[in-house]
Design a protein around this motif. Structure first.
Motif, PDB file in Angstrom:
ATOM      1  N   ASN A 109      58.387 -94.007 -26.074  1.00 36.54           N
ATOM      2  CA  ASN A 109      57.710 -93.744 -24.936  1.00 36.54           C
ATOM      3  C   ASN A 109      56.687 -94.723 -24.343  1.00 36.54           C
ATOM      4  N   GLN A 110      57.103 -96.033 -24.510  1.00 32.46           N
ATOM      5  CA  GLN A 110      56.286 -97.158 -23.878  1.00 32.46           C
ATOM      6  C   GLN A 110      56.939 -97.754 -22.877  1.00 32.46           C
ATOM      7  N   VAL A 111      58.104 -97.691 -22.555  1.00 32.22           N
ATOM      8  CA  VAL A 111      58.795 -98.555 -21.373  1.00 32.22           C
ATOM      9  C   VAL A 111      58.816 -97.970 -20.168  1.00 32.22           C
ATOM     10  N   GLU A 162      57.398 -90.927 -20.034  1.00 31.06           N
ATOM     11  CA  GLU A 162      57.868 -89.707 -19.344  1.00 31.06           C
ATOM     12  C   GLU A 162      58.253 -89.742 -17.796  1.00 31.06           C
ATOM     13  N   ASP A 163      57.588 -90.835 -17.211  1.00 33.45           N
ATOM     14  CA  ASP A 163      57.818 -91.208 -15.935  1.00 33.45           C
ATOM     15  C   ASP A 163      58.654 -92.297 -15.708  1.00 33.45           C
ATOM     16  N   TRP A 185      68.558 -92.933 -13.181  1.00 32.19           N
ATOM     17  CA  TRP A 185      68.191 -91.789 -13.640  1.00 32.19           C
ATOM     18  C   TRP A 185      66.467 -92.057 -14.003  1.00 32.19           C
ATOM     19  N   VAL A 186      65.817 -90.907 -14.161  1.00 30.80           N
ATOM     20  CA  VAL A 186      64.384 -90.676 -14.365  1.00 30.80           C
ATOM     21  C   VAL A 186      64.418 -89.889 -15.641  1.00 30.80           C
ATOM     22  N   LYS A 187      63.467 -90.158 -16.681  1.00 31.44           N
ATOM     23  CA  LYS A 187      63.297 -89.369 -17.701  1.00 31.44           C
ATOM     24  C   LYS A 187      62.741 -88.037 -17.663  1.00 31.44           C
ATOM     25  N   SER A 188      62.009 -87.821 -16.429  1.00 28.83           N
ATOM     26  CA  SER A 188      61.509 -86.448 -16.120  1.00 28.83           C
ATOM     27  C   SER A 188      61.358 -86.531 -14.467  1.00 28.83           C
ATOM     28  N   ARG A 189      62.387 -85.530 -14.159  1.00 28.10           N
ATOM     29  CA  ARG A 189      62.235 -85.490 -12.565  1.00 28.10           C
ATOM     30  C   ARG A 189      60.906 -84.737 -12.200  1.00 28.10           C
ATOM     31  N   ARG A 207      54.876 -88.687  -8.614  1.00 27.90           N
ATOM     32  CA  ARG A 207      54.913 -89.897  -8.113  1.00 27.90           C
ATOM     33  C   ARG A 207      55.226 -89.735  -6.535  1.00 27.90           C
ATOM     34  N   ASN A 208      55.982 -89.139  -6.212  1.00 30.36           N
ATOM     35  CA  ASN A 208      56.016 -88.802  -4.645  1.00 30.36           C
ATOM     36  C   ASN A 208      54.715 -88.317  -4.096  1.00 30.36           C
TER      37      ASN A 208
END
Length: 673
Positions: A119-121, A200-201, A256-260, A266-267
């Protein structure tokens, strides 16, 4: 010359080919008795094609399946006992850099990084091998047969018998032909492990061509979730000369994103940034009304307003747009030519050009000057710049289709490494635009199909441009270069050698470019101070870490196989030839400590001690450790401390060490190797 078949026709294969022409949807792939993948016919589907009634069969359900899926899932979950060994002589700024270059199989690398970088990248970009149906490892420009690779990689014994890791080859090739199952089985476990590393993002982008884009989206949707598929970017890079039917001038980059849900947040941040932009325009209007055409006073008032804003205000992301003219706010943009061309090297109104000249020919410079598009410095010692207006930079969501001439990047790489060394590298400017969109200034970026090191190059370049402190982890298999290739002729033995050299040269070139831009700025100005800071902070180094077997002797992992002859291993459970630095990095991996933290070395009581991030970890792997040494080290109060199990001078020292640390540094976590 074709060989004689020396056998009668294979009618089964011929009949299957005829059916494939009539019913291409009935062609599938299955596993043969010897374990290989072969083409097959889905007879249930064929029966339905030949029947006007509903044919009973296996209960249908929506799923993605292929021969080898269960094996690839098991492969992703299987533990390994390998480690990372540092290679200082191939590194740059080893002690201080926070960038990593890992040499070895990327499946092993992803497993080794799981605990440390879970969960660091923030962003992963990869350009995996395209499924061409040829024998290859990663890059089809460095093709070789399986036998050639075995010989070059030393995978045969003295009698010529193969000592080849069949599973490893299968992971990295499509040697059995253009079978989709082989390629998907290679990608699936890597994507699953990559997902674990993402924040997560976090975002992952994968370059691919027409051959496997459909399958990539399918397995990507299964790994990341269909709801987390962002889109399929189309990069048009110019016509390709090897086209047979259609000149495919594009590649795909699937995202892809990990969490939409977090992307939606972010939007929201983008909208906050847009609100900050609106605030700038409102402030600009007020300042203009107050100061008229006194643009220097306008600029002073705007900068004063910027300084009054809270640090998280969206407008501060545009504070470099602080110059005024009749058109509006602008920022001075670089007018240097990226390429040395004689017609661009000329004096302009008393100003000397950069080493490569101006970005434009004299005729176009004259037009821009007439249109008031050039920014002239206050002193003739400064540099002319191009006016880049704020209203020209208001695009928020990136377009799914964009053009970037791929030939320009090939020319730049040829000038850096030599002509033809790596002819089909990805464009660092394309990757940079994605990093800029996805990864904040302190983000970690990973590329586990690193190739020529384009992603690392992009990270360094973007940090130089915006003052960021992004880090990268690049992973590349040391694939041998063919002896006939331009790379081999240029002195490169492997693809990883090319990648490391590119990063070295690109880093030096980028730093020199910053220094050149500093020479054109007036001292003691904000711009001069900013460029000076960027030069000082720019990390152009990298630590080379090579995947190898564990530093621990095999008996350490297989106690049930201990024999009387093997009891000597209990005295020292380490393999011969392993250095203290090797042990240090195995400790960092096992403890989940960031592999990019600064490392220093000191001598305490005659013993070598490694300190990681000042006092986060103290490690000593020397032998003959005494209680006096332990007391001296404990007084430093490290957060963690580790020693060799066979490193103590006496049994009493080994027994008393915990009490020593408990008395002098109770918070220190102790371990032995």
């Amino acid at each position: 010359m074709d060989k004689l078949k020396l056998h009668t026709p294979d009618f089964v294969e011929a009949n299957a080919a005829k059916l494939a022409e009539l019913f291409p949807n009935c062609v599938t792939e299955s596993r043969a008795e010897d374990g290989s993948i072969k083409r097959a016919i889905d007879f249930d589907l064929l029966r339905q094609e030949l029947s006007g009634d509903l044919v009973e069969g296996v209960q249908e359900r929506y799923r993605l399946d292929w021969p080898g899926k269960r094996e690839s899932l098991a492969l992703a979950n299987a533990p390994i006992t390998k480690t990372l060994r540092p290679c200082k002589e191939e590194s740059v700024d080893f002690e201080t850099t926070r960038n990593l270059y890992i040499e070895g199989d990327n499946l092993d690398a992803l497993k080794l990084l799981q605990e440390t970088y879970l969960n660091q990248v923030k962003m992963i970009y990869i350009d995996p091998p395209y499924n061409t149906g040829n024998d290859f490892i990663y890059d089809d420009n460095f093709s070789m047969s399986r036998e050639d690779y075995e010989d070059e990689a030393g995978e045969r014994d003295e009698e010529g018998n193969a000592m080849f890791d069949e599973e490893k080859w299968k992971q990295n090739s499509s040697a059995s032909g253009r079978f989709h199952s082989e390629w998907v089985s290679m990608m699936y476990p890597r994507l699953k492990l990559a997902r674990n590393l993402l924040q997560e993002d976090g975002v992952i982008l994968v370059s691919i061509d027409d051959g496997e884009v459909a399958n990539l989206i399918k397995i990507g949707n299964e790994v990341f979730g269909e709801q987390n598929f962002v889109g399929n970017f189309v990069w048009e890079g110019g016509r390709k000369n090897d086209a047979k039917l259609v000149s495919n001038s594009h590649d795909f980059i699937c995202c892809w994103v990990k969490s939409r849900d977090l992307l939606t947040e972010r939007n929201v941040r983008w909208r906050e940034r847009k609100a900050g932009l609106d605030d700038i325009y409102k402030q600009e209007s007020l300042i203009r009304k107050r100061n008229g055409k006194d643009f220097e006073k306008c600029r002073a008032d705007l900068n004063e307003w910027f300084r009054s804003l809270p640090k998280d205000h969206g407008a501060l992301q545009h504070k470099h747009f602080s110059y005024f003219d009749q058109r509006g706010l602008y920022a001075p943009a670089d007018l240097r030519s990226p390429n040395p061309r004689p017609n661009l090297v000329y004096d302009w109104k008393g100003y000397k050009p950069h080493k490569n000249g101006w970005a434009y020919a004299k005729e176009r410079m004259a037009r821009m000057d007439a249109e008031d598009r050039l920014h002239y410095p206050a002193s003739s010692d400064g540099r002319i710049a191009l006016k880049s207006y704020l209203h020209e930079h208001e695009t928020w969501a990136p377009s799914s289709v964009f053009y970037q001439d791929r030939r320009a990047s090939s020319k730049r790489l040829s000038r850096l490494l030599g002509k033809g060394v790596f002819p089909f590298s990805k464009d660092e400017n394309v990757i940079k635009r994605f990093i800029k969109s996805c990864a904040a200034e302190d983000s970690l970026v990973v590329d586990f199909f690193s190739g020529s090191g384009t992603t690392a190059h992009s990270v360094i370049q973007l940090n130089a441009e915006d003052g960021g402190n992004r880090r990268y982890i690049a992973v590349q298999l040391p694939e041998p270069c063919e002896e006939k290739s331009e790379a081999f002729k240029a002195g490169y033995s492997t693809i990883s050698d090319i990648g490391k050299d590119r990063i070295r040269k690109a880093g030096s070139q980028i730093r020199e470019g910053l220094q050149a831009s500093l020479d054109g700025e007036l001292k003691d100005t904000e711009r001069h101070q900013e460029i000076t800071r960027r030069i000082q902070d720019l990390d152009i180094g990298f630590r080379v870490l090579k995947i190898d077997s564990s530093n621990m002797a095999d008996v350490y992992y297989q106690p049930d196989e201990v024999t009387q002859d093997g009891l000597d291993f209990q005295v020292d459970n380490l393999k011969d030839g392993r250095e203290p630095e090797d042990l240090l990095f195995q400790v960092l991996l096992d403890w989940g400590v960031d592999l990019g933290l600064p490392i220093t070395e000191e001598v305490i009581e005659g013993r070598r001690v490694f300190f990681v991030a000042d006092n986060a970890l103290a490690a000593c792997f020397d032998t003959g450790l005494t209680e006096d040494f332990c007391k001296t080290l404990a007084k430093r109060e490290p957060l963690r401390a580790v020693f060799r199990d066979a490193g103590y001078a006496s049994d009493s020292t080994k027994i008393n060490i915990e009490q020593i640390f408990k008395a002098l540094s109770p918070h220190t976590e102790l371990k032995t190797l």
